[in-house]
Each structure stands twice: as C-alpha cells, then as structure tokens.
Design an enzyme around this catalytic site. Structure first.
Site, PDB file in Angstrom:
ATOM      1  N   ASN A 119      25.364  19.981  23.724  1.00 26.34           N
ATOM      2  CA  ASN A 119      26.510  19.811  24.158  1.00 26.34           C
ATOM      3  C   ASN A 119      26.451  19.735  24.852  1.00 26.34           C
ATOM      4  OD1 ASN A 119      24.202  22.817  22.853  1.00 26.34           O
ATOM      5  ND2 ASN A 119      26.548  23.500  22.454  1.00 26.34           N
ATOM      6  N   HIS A 149      29.981  20.488  20.952  1.00 25.30           N
ATOM      7  CA  HIS A 149      28.926  19.584  21.166  1.00 25.30           C
ATOM      8  C   HIS A 149      29.452  17.481  21.665  1.00 25.30           C
ATOM      9  CE1 HIS A 149      25.207  21.834  19.508  1.00 25.30           C
ATOM     10  NE2 HIS A 149      26.346  22.579  19.616  1.00 25.30           N
ATOM     11  N   CYS A 170      21.740  20.696  16.657  1.00 21.15           N
ATOM     12  CA  CYS A 170      21.664  21.908  15.266  1.00 21.15           C
ATOM     13  C   CYS A 170      20.350  21.312  14.731  1.00 21.15           C
ATOM     14  CB  CYS A 170      22.686  22.364  14.673  1.00 21.15           C
ATOM     15  SG  CYS A 170      22.859  23.837  14.048  1.00 21.15           S
ATOM     16  N   ARG A 224      19.248  27.839  24.067  1.00 22.95           N
ATOM     17  CA  ARG A 224      18.849  27.693  23.020  1.00 22.95           C
ATOM     18  C   ARG A 224      19.013  26.550  22.019  1.00 22.95           C
ATOM     19  NH1 ARG A 224      22.644  27.510  18.600  1.00 22.95           N
ATOM     20  NH2 ARG A 224      24.065  28.490  20.002  1.00 22.95           N
ATOM     21  N   ASP A 225      20.807  26.806  22.258  1.00 20.05           N
ATOM     22  CA  ASP A 225      20.608  25.263  22.115  1.00 20.05           C
ATOM     23  C   ASP A 225      20.522  23.374  21.244  1.00 20.05           C
ATOM     24  OD1 ASP A 225      22.590  24.783  19.432  1.00 20.05           O
ATOM     25  OD2 ASP A 225      24.680  24.647  20.764  1.00 20.05           O
TER      26      ASP A 225
HETATM   27  P1  HMG Z   1      16.215  33.031   3.876  1.00 16.19           P
HETATM   28  O1  HMG Z   1      14.851  32.244   3.977  1.00 16.19           O
HETATM   29  O2  HMG Z   1      17.234  33.365   2.463  1.00 16.19           O
HETATM   30  O3  HMG Z   1      16.079  34.640   4.461  1.00 16.19           O
HETATM   31  O4  HMG Z   1      17.063  33.204   5.501  1.00 16.19           O
HETATM   32  P2  HMG Z   1      14.587  36.077   3.676  1.00 16.19           P
HETATM   33  O5  HMG Z   1      15.836  36.985   3.268  1.00 16.19           O
HETATM   34  O6  HMG Z   1      14.215  35.419   2.074  1.00 16.19           O
HETATM   35  O7  HMG Z   1      13.887  36.005   4.472  1.00 16.19           O
HETATM   36  C1  HMG Z   1      13.103  34.351   5.027  1.00 16.19           C
HETATM   37  C2  HMG Z   1      11.563  34.131   6.055  1.00 16.19           C
HETATM   38  O8  HMG Z   1      12.053  35.082   7.017  1.00 16.19           O
HETATM   39  C3  HMG Z   1      11.215  36.512   4.865  1.00 16.19           C
HETATM   40  O9  HMG Z   1       9.391  36.018   5.356  1.00 16.19           O
HETATM   41  C4  HMG Z   1      12.296  37.182   5.740  1.00 16.19           C
HETATM   42  O10 HMG Z   1      10.826  38.741   5.988  1.00 16.19           O
HETATM   43  C5  HMG Z   1      12.493  36.739   7.408  1.00 16.19           C
HETATM   44  P3  HMG Z   1       8.463  35.718   4.133  1.00 16.19           P
HETATM   45  O11 HMG Z   1       8.868  37.393   3.825  1.00 16.19           O
HETATM   46  O12 HMG Z   1       8.875  34.700   3.930  1.00 16.19           O
HETATM   47  O13 HMG Z   1       7.082  36.022   5.102  1.00 16.19           O
HETATM   48  N1  HMG Z   1      13.102  36.546   8.022  1.00 16.19           N
HETATM   49  C6  HMG Z   1      12.677  36.424   9.464  1.00 16.19           C
HETATM   50  N2  HMG Z   1      12.042  36.887   9.764  1.00 16.19           N
HETATM   51  C7  HMG Z   1      12.275  37.192  11.654  1.00 16.19           C
HETATM   52  N3  HMG Z   1      13.325  36.735  12.255  1.00 16.19           N
HETATM   53  C8  HMG Z   1      14.212  38.050  10.843  1.00 16.19           C
HETATM   54  C9  HMG Z   1      13.930  36.699   9.911  1.00 16.19           C
HETATM   55  N4  HMG Z   1      15.579  36.532   8.591  1.00 16.19           N
HETATM   56  C10 HMG Z   1      14.493  37.140   7.488  1.00 16.19           C
HETATM   57  N5  HMG Z   1      15.652  37.881  11.211  1.00 16.19           N
HETATM   58  C11 HMG Z   1      18.121  33.083   7.611  1.00 16.19           C
HETATM   59  C12 HMG Z   1      18.235  33.635   5.686  1.00 16.19           C
HETATM   60  C13 HMG Z   1      19.951  33.753   8.074  1.00 16.19           C
HETATM   61  C14 HMG Z   1      17.128  34.667   8.164  1.00 16.19           C
HETATM   62  C15 HMG Z   1      17.501  31.553   7.572  1.00 16.19           C
HETATM   63  O14 HMG Z   1      18.861  31.385   6.925  1.00 16.19           O
HETATM   64  C16 HMG Z   1      17.615  31.756   9.450  1.00 16.19           C
HETATM   65  O15 HMG Z   1      16.916  32.325  10.622  1.00 16.19           O
HETATM   66  N6  HMG Z   1      18.616  30.432  10.015  1.00 16.19           N
HETATM   67  C17 HMG Z   1      19.577  30.782  11.357  1.00 16.19           C
HETATM   68  C18 HMG Z   1      19.259  29.661  11.120  1.00 16.19           C
HETATM   69  C19 HMG Z   1      19.887  29.351  13.118  1.00 16.19           C
HETATM   70  O16 HMG Z   1      19.146  29.108  13.253  1.00 16.19           O
HETATM   71  N7  HMG Z   1      20.060  28.218  12.979  1.00 16.19           N
HETATM   72  C20 HMG Z   1      20.620  27.412  14.302  1.00 16.19           C
HETATM   73  C21 HMG Z   1      22.180  28.324  15.016  1.00 16.19           C
HETATM   74  S1  HMG Z   1      23.814  28.124  14.392  1.00 16.19           S
HETATM   75  C22 HMG Z   1      23.942  27.310  15.099  1.00 16.19           C
HETATM   76  O17 HMG Z   1      23.153  26.839  16.287  1.00 16.19           O
HETATM   77  C23 HMG Z   1      25.527  26.905  15.890  1.00 16.19           C
HETATM   78  C24 HMG Z   1      25.624  27.385  16.876  1.00 16.19           C
HETATM   79  O18 HMG Z   1      25.271  26.329  17.856  1.00 16.19           O
HETATM   80  C25 HMG Z   1      27.651  27.111  17.021  1.00 16.19           C
HETATM   81  C26 HMG Z   1      27.783  25.231  16.910  1.00 16.19           C
HETATM   82  O19 HMG Z   1      27.412  24.692  17.254  1.00 16.19           O
HETATM   83  O20 HMG Z   1      28.900  25.659  15.760  1.00 16.19           O
HETATM   84  C27 HMG Z   1      25.778  28.949  17.191  1.00 16.19           C
HETATM   85 MG    MG Z   2      26.096  24.697  18.691  1.00 15.24          MG
END
Ligand code: HMG
Ligand code: MG
Length: 337
Positions: A283, A243, A274, A48-49
């Site tokens: 990581n 990380h 990320c 995933r990450d």
């Molecule tokens: P948004 O654009 O504000 O939300 O995103 P929205 O509700 O307007 O949705 C946009 C589009 O996405 C729409 O589709 C929704 O239906 C669809 P459209 O109508 O335009 O065709 N949608 C989805 N589709 C599938 N599955 C879903 C979903 N949700 C909405 N679940 C949102 C808000 C939260 C969805 C967006 O910001 C997002 O998905 N963000 C994820 C970012 C991400 O994954 N980042 C990496 C992970 S975090 C990380 O790596 C840190 C970590 O490792 C810890 C660390 O290192 O600190 C965990």
């Molecule tokens: Mg991470």
C-alpha cells in the site's frame, strides 16, 4: 504504575530515542491550500493488508506489538486482521489471538475483514466493533479472491452487513480492482458504481475504493469520484485505498483531497500486497502520506518519528527494508536489514 502505562513507556522509550535522530526540524514546511478544508483520517492497514501475503508466519506477538506501536504513534483506525478462511490466508489464522490481545474499549478503532457469517461470528465472539466486507468490481478478482462472482459476493455480504448492523457494528465496504484488473485490464467506471450502490443499499456505512494493483492515475480518480457522485455516492462516505505499484498513490491522494475525500488507507512502511492479485505490491506508505499531509498543514494526529521507528522495527522483523521513501530518507541506514 498501571500495566498499560508501563507497556506504553516500554514501547515508546526506545523508539522516541531513535526518533530524535530521524526528524528534520521544521520540515516539511506547511502551506495550507484553501480548497482543502478539515482533517484527514488515516486508516492504517499494515497489520492486515501489509502482512496477509507474508510467506513466513509472523509471530502473533510481533503482530500485536506492531498494532500497539501504531496506536502509540497516534493512528486511530488500525485494521488489525481478517476473519477469513485460514486455508485461504494462513498468515492471519491467528485473528482471535490478535484481537484478544488488544484493548477493544479504548479510543483506537480495530476494524477487521469479514467475508461471510462464519467470519462475523468469529469476530463478534472476541468483541470486534467494526468490520469490512470486500467486494470486487471485476468477475476475475471475485473468483480468485472469494471463489464466487461479483453478484455472488454481494449476496454473501447481505446477511453479514444486516447482522452486524443489528448488533451496532459499523461496516465498511471495500471494492477491489476499481482502477484496473490484472486479468481483465481496463475496468469501466459503471462497474464500480454498480458495486458501490449495491453495498450502500445493503447497509455499508462507508466505502473504500481499492486500487489493488496500483494502476490508477489522478484523472481516473477524479472521473470515478464524479461517476460515483452522479450515482448518489458522495465523497463523504468514501475512502481511497491505493497500492503504490506504479508510484501514483500520492498524486492520486492529492487529487482526491481536492475532490473532498477525507479518509485514506495506507500501511506503515509500505508493507503489503494481496495474495490473490499477483501484480499487487504494498500500500501507499503511511509515512509518505503523513509527510505530504503535514506539508499541506492537515492534521492527522500521527507522530511521524514514532511511526518511522515502528516501520524500522518491523523491517528488522521481516528481514527486508521498507519501500517507503520517507522512512528511507529519515532512517535510511537503520533500514539496512
Ligand atoms: P470457499 O473455499 O469457497 O468457501 O472460500 P467454503 O465455504 O467452501 O470454505 C472453505 C473452508 O474454509 C471450509 O473449511 C470453511 O469452513 C472455512 P473446511 O470445511 O474445508 O475445513 N471457512 C472459514 N473458516 C474460518 N473463517 C471463515 C471461513 N469461511 C469459510 N470466515 C471464502 C470462500 C470467502 C471463505 C474464501 O474465499 C476466503 O476466505 N477468501 C478471503 C481472501 C482474502 O482474505 N483476500 C485478501 C483480502 S482482500 C484484499 O486484500 C483487497 C483489499 O485490500 C482492497 C484492495 O486492495 O483492493 C481489501
Ligand atoms: Mg489492499
């Protein structure tokens, strides 16, 4: 012969053959420290990450094989993918296909990231039993990663956590930017404590403290663990997610071990980054973590040679060498891809 066994043999045989060329018998020597009791759970985040920021689409079959190899190497918690918006993270748009190819009823846990109810519904439809929501200690990252505020994200997660728990699904709560933020700089301990308490109140069963850009140092780790303890969040519910951008990850793990933390996130071969935090690199490499824990005589259940074989195989698929020091030390020439 059952199909699953055939698959395991097919996966293990070539790796095991390579592994005999890798390990150094008797090393590392083991010296258990009396103040570090118990086993350690490694929470593998490579699929995933590790893969979420890859620009070129990694074939679903390669993702599935990576996860299966990690399971064969002894990892028992493997974060498999994310049910996020595919517009935001196109690389993980095949989450349903990945989960559907895995044995969700066996001993290996396959948690996934879920930001909202839509993601939860998708995950539940394919039989996911464990999810993680992902909050931020800073406003900038909440905006860049989730298009909301710190509180907005916590509110978005509340029904997700409640619904998941009603269905017997375990929920981990990540907190990103616990040790520094690329836009805001220093992050106050109280910002992390606030988010941690909110996630626990909402029903998270464990928390993972993310050093998203790798700027944390051991004293900072201890200060944060102390502040969380004072806020009512003990080491028993905590994992740490480092990380390794500044080379501090193992020192930080060692500090946290002494303070009672027994779960650490890492990615095979040091894959990762990320997509919404520019200065985030991979990581902590699982191999580097396993080497240190082996030296401390701490059980992880991971077969280091099989794991290195997997990271070498993955490096070939991604056409670049693994940044892991242990992978390079033990399989250096095989990493020249
Ligand atoms: P948004 O654009 O504000 O939300 O995103 P929205 O509700 O307007 O949705 C946009 C589009 O996405 C729409 O589709 C929704 O239906 C669809 P459209 O109508 O335009 O065709 N949608 C989805 N589709 C599938 N599955 C879903 C979903 N949700 C909405 N679940 C949102 C808000 C939260 C969805 C967006 O910001 C997002 O998905 N963000 C994820 C970012 C991400 O994954 N980042 C990496 C992970 S975090 C990380 O790596 C840190 C970590 O490792 C810890 C660390 O290192 O600190 C965990
Ligand atoms: Mg991470």
């Amino acid at each position: 012969m059952p199909a699953v066994l055939v698959l395991v043999l097919v996966l293990v045989a070539p790796v095991a053959e390579a592994a005999t060329r890798m390990g150094i018998p008797g090393l590392p020597q083991r010296f258990r420290e009396s103040n570090i009791a118990g086993d350690v759970q490694i929470y593998e985040v490579g699929p995933r990450d590790g893969l979420q920021s890859e620009r070129e689409q990694v074939p679903t079959s390669v993702k599935v094989e990576l996860i299966q190899r990690l399971a064969v190497a002894g990892l028992r918690a493997i974060e498999a993918t994310s049910f996020v918006s595919p517009r935001w993270v196109p690389q993980l748009g095949d989450a349903e296909e990945v989960i559907s190819a895995l044995d969700m009823s066996g001993p290996v846990r396959y948690p996934v990231l879920v930001p909202n109810l839509k993601g939860l519904e998708r995950a539940m439809d394919v039989g996911v039993r464990e999810i993680a929501v992902f909050a931020s200690a800073t406003e900038s990252f909440a905006r860049n990663n989730l298009n909301t505020t710190v509180d907005g994200a916590l509110e978005m997660f509340e029904p997700v956590i409640a619904t998941a728990r009603e269905h017997g699904i375990l929920v981990r709560g990540y907190i990103s930017m616990c040790f520094g933020d690329p836009w805001e700089g220093a992050v106050q301990l109280r910002q992390v404590v606030y988010v941690a308490c909110r996630l626990v109140e909402s029903g998270c069963t464990s928390l993972s403290l993310g050093d998203t850009i790798g700027t944390g140092t051991p004293g900072h780790v201890l200060a944060l663990l102390d502040a969380l303890k004072s806020g009512g969040v003990g080491a028993d519910v905590l994992a740490l997610h480092f990380h390794d951008t500044y080379g501090q990850a193992l020192a930080n793990v060692y500090a946290a071990l002494g303070a009672g933390v027994r779960e650490f996130d890492s990615s095979a071969g040091g894959l990762g980054g990320c997509p919404y935090a520019k200065s985030a690199t991979g990581n902590l490499a699982t191999e580097d973590l396993v080497w240190m824990l082996n030296g401390l005589g701490i059980e992880t259940g991971v077969d280091l040679d099989l794991l290195i074989g997997t990271s070498v195989w993955m490096a070939e698929r991604l056409h670049r060498p693994s940044p892991s020091r242990v992978v390079n030390a033990l399989a250096g020439s095989e990493c020249d891809v």
